[in-house]
Motif scaffolding. Structure first.
Motif, PDB file in Angstrom:
ATOM      1  N   ARG A   1      13.402   5.713 -22.194  1.00  7.47           N
ATOM      2  CA  ARG A   1      14.266   6.883 -22.135  1.00  7.47           C
ATOM      3  C   ARG A   1      13.439   8.168 -22.129  1.00  7.47           C
ATOM      4  NH1 ARG A   1      18.892   6.794 -26.375  1.00  7.47           N
ATOM      5  NH2 ARG A   1      17.151   6.966 -27.845  1.00  7.47           N
TER       6      ARG A   1
ATOM      7  N   GLN B   1      11.677   8.496 -18.739  1.00  7.76           N
ATOM      8  CA  GLN B   1      12.632   8.880 -17.702  1.00  7.76           C
ATOM      9  C   GLN B   1      13.003  10.359 -17.817  1.00  7.76           C
ATOM     10  OE1 GLN B   1      13.352   7.026 -15.180  1.00  7.76           O
ATOM     11  NE2 GLN B   1      12.523   5.085 -15.939  1.00  7.76           N
ATOM     12  N   SER B   2      13.147  10.849 -19.045  1.00  7.87           N
ATOM     13  CA  SER B   2      13.461  12.271 -19.252  1.00  7.87           C
ATOM     14  C   SER B   2      12.330  13.150 -18.740  1.00  7.87           C
ATOM     15  CB  SER B   2      13.713  12.551 -20.734  1.00  7.87           C
ATOM     16  OG  SER B   2      14.860  11.889 -21.190  1.00  7.87           O
TER      17      SER B   2
ATOM     18  N   LYS C   1      10.109  12.319 -16.549  1.00 11.92           N
ATOM     19  CA  LYS C   1      10.057  12.133 -15.105  1.00 11.92           C
ATOM     20  C   LYS C   1      11.078  13.020 -14.398  1.00 11.92           C
ATOM     21  CE  LYS C   1      10.585   8.393 -11.700  1.00 11.92           C
ATOM     22  NZ  LYS C   1      10.804   6.918 -11.554  1.00 11.92           N
ATOM     23  N   ARG C   2      12.304  13.050 -14.902  1.00  9.52           N
ATOM     24  CA  ARG C   2      13.365  13.857 -14.282  1.00  9.52           C
ATOM     25  C   ARG C   2      13.062  15.354 -14.385  1.00  9.52           C
ATOM     26  NH1 ARG C   2      18.389  13.806 -16.207  1.00  9.52           N
ATOM     27  NH2 ARG C   2      19.289  14.082 -14.125  1.00  9.52           N
ATOM     28  N   ALA C   3      12.258  15.729 -15.383  1.00  9.81           N
ATOM     29  CA  ALA C   3      11.878  17.138 -15.545  1.00  9.81           C
ATOM     30  C   ALA C   3      10.667  17.512 -14.697  1.00  9.81           C
ATOM     31  CB  ALA C   3      11.585  17.421 -17.017  1.00  9.81           C
ATOM     32  N   GLY C   4      10.160  16.561 -13.908  1.00 14.84           N
ATOM     33  CA  GLY C   4       9.025  16.840 -13.038  1.00 14.84           C
ATOM     34  C   GLY C   4       7.676  16.766 -13.718  1.00 14.84           C
TER      35      GLY C   4
ATOM     36  N   ASP D   1       5.041  14.914 -11.542  1.00 16.67           N
ATOM     37  CA  ASP D   1       5.010  15.150 -10.105  1.00 16.67           C
ATOM     38  C   ASP D   1       3.615  15.489  -9.594  1.00 16.67           C
ATOM     39  OD1 ASP D   1       7.681  14.657 -10.091  1.00 16.67           O
ATOM     40  OD2 ASP D   1       8.314  16.723  -9.675  1.00 16.67           O
TER      41      ASP D   1
END
Length: 343
Positions: A257, A260-261, A263-266, A269
């Protein structure tokens, strides 16, 4: 009259556009202070015999742990160093080593005192995040000194990184066992880092390693704390950097979790690589995850091409080797081993 109104409206529009344009430029310039991924950080002076280290407790309570602090002071004395213990280190305020103001006072005094060359955190636990916004880094930035610790101290490492200063992820005072030979390697790397002996590590290989070669500033620490800092001014910009993570006492789905958090915040990247330390004392959920924590991490980061190295002996296990956060490293990863070389 009509011409006058048109002229005035044009002037107003011009001033508005001028303000918007230069406001954006100013905003970008201000953000750039803590958002330059490749800026070389300030290196605090390495220690020498006769220097003084302050021991502080910015997080959890130190109930009945006076002997451990004394042992830490004895270790420093053998290295030719002096030590002072913060006024409030043994205070107790429920979960914490004193009130927020008391813990902040000790840390602020150590940061500002020109006679102090390094700050060694007594323990982690929880509580550092509660005092971050109370701290003033003005004198610390002018005369940086080593901040030492791990776990909850990741919050301070992140804040200091964004101030543009290197820090030291290493053992804390309560990390010392009665028989220090049990963690001799960890103690030696701690000493080497403080006194300026170059660090380099060859890690045990892993079939989970994602091979590759890269370089960049080393950042990171405890995964929960990195996740907690997300969205705040203390969160680290990982662009062009190599991220170290470690964790203790979590369920695998908690690890996923948090990844993933991030990752979703970049967060990943433009990351250059990941080094995975100890994932200690993992808890077992009634619904099994189904894979190892190593595979979990690989799956979460499958969209990225950077190298991933497992088996870094750093974190909450006894073997906790020193890492200079903010320092550029060269990372070479293969299935048979990984090498970390600090510049």
């Amino acid at each position: 009259m009509y011409f006058y109104l048109m002229l005035r409206n044009f002037q107003t529009l011009y001033l508005f556009c001028f303000a918007i344009f230069f406001g954006i430029q100013l905003s970008n310039a201000q953000n750039a202070v803590t958002d330059k991924p490749n800026t070389t950080l300030k290196q605090p002076p390495y220690l020498k015999a006769g220097d003084t280290i302050a021991i502080v407790a910015p997080s959890g309570i130190l109930k009945n742990r006076e002997d451990e602090i004394k042992q830490a002071q004895d270790l420093l004395k053998r290295w030719g160093l002096h030590s002072v213990v913060g006024k409030h280190v043994f205070n107790a305020e429920n979960h914490f080593a004193g009130t927020d103001d008391e813990r902040c006072e000790d840390l602020q005094k150590a940061m500002d005192d020109p006679k102090i060359s390094a700050i060694w955190c007594a323990r982690g636990g929880y509580g550092t995040v509660r005092i971050l916004d109370k701290l003033n880094f003005e004198l610390f930035n002018k005369h940086p000194k080593w901040l030492i610790g791990y776990s909850d101290i990741t919050a301070l490492h992140s804040q200091i990184h964004n101030q543009g200063v290197e820090s030291l992820h290493a053992i804390m005072c309560v990390s010392l066992p009665k028989d220090e030979l049990e963690i001799e390697a960890s103690i030696n790397t701690f000493k080497n880092a403080l006194f300026g002996t170059p660090l380099k590590y060859t890690l045990e290989g892993s079939t989970y390693n994602k091979a590759g070669q890269t370089s960049g500033q080393l950042v990171g620490g405890n995964l929960t704390l990195l996740h907690t800092m997300l969205g705040s001014g203390t969160s680290i910009n990982t662009d062009g950097k190599i991220l170290f993570i470690e964790e203790i006492g979590e369920y695998k789905y908690h690890i996923d979790r948090m990844l993933q958090s991030l990752k979703r915040a970049g967060y990943f990247d433009n990351c250059k690589g990941v080094i995975v330390g100890g994932m200690s004392k993992m808890r077992t959920n009634t619904t099994l995850w189904g894979t190892s924590v190593e595979q979990l991490i690989l799956d979460a980061l499958a969209d990225y091409n950077f190298p991933i190295a497992f088996n870094m002996p750093a974190g909450h296990d006894k073997d906790n080797r020193a890492l200079i956060l903010g320092r550029t490293i060269n990372l070479l990863v293969s299935k048979t081993n990984s090498r970390i070389i600090f510049e």
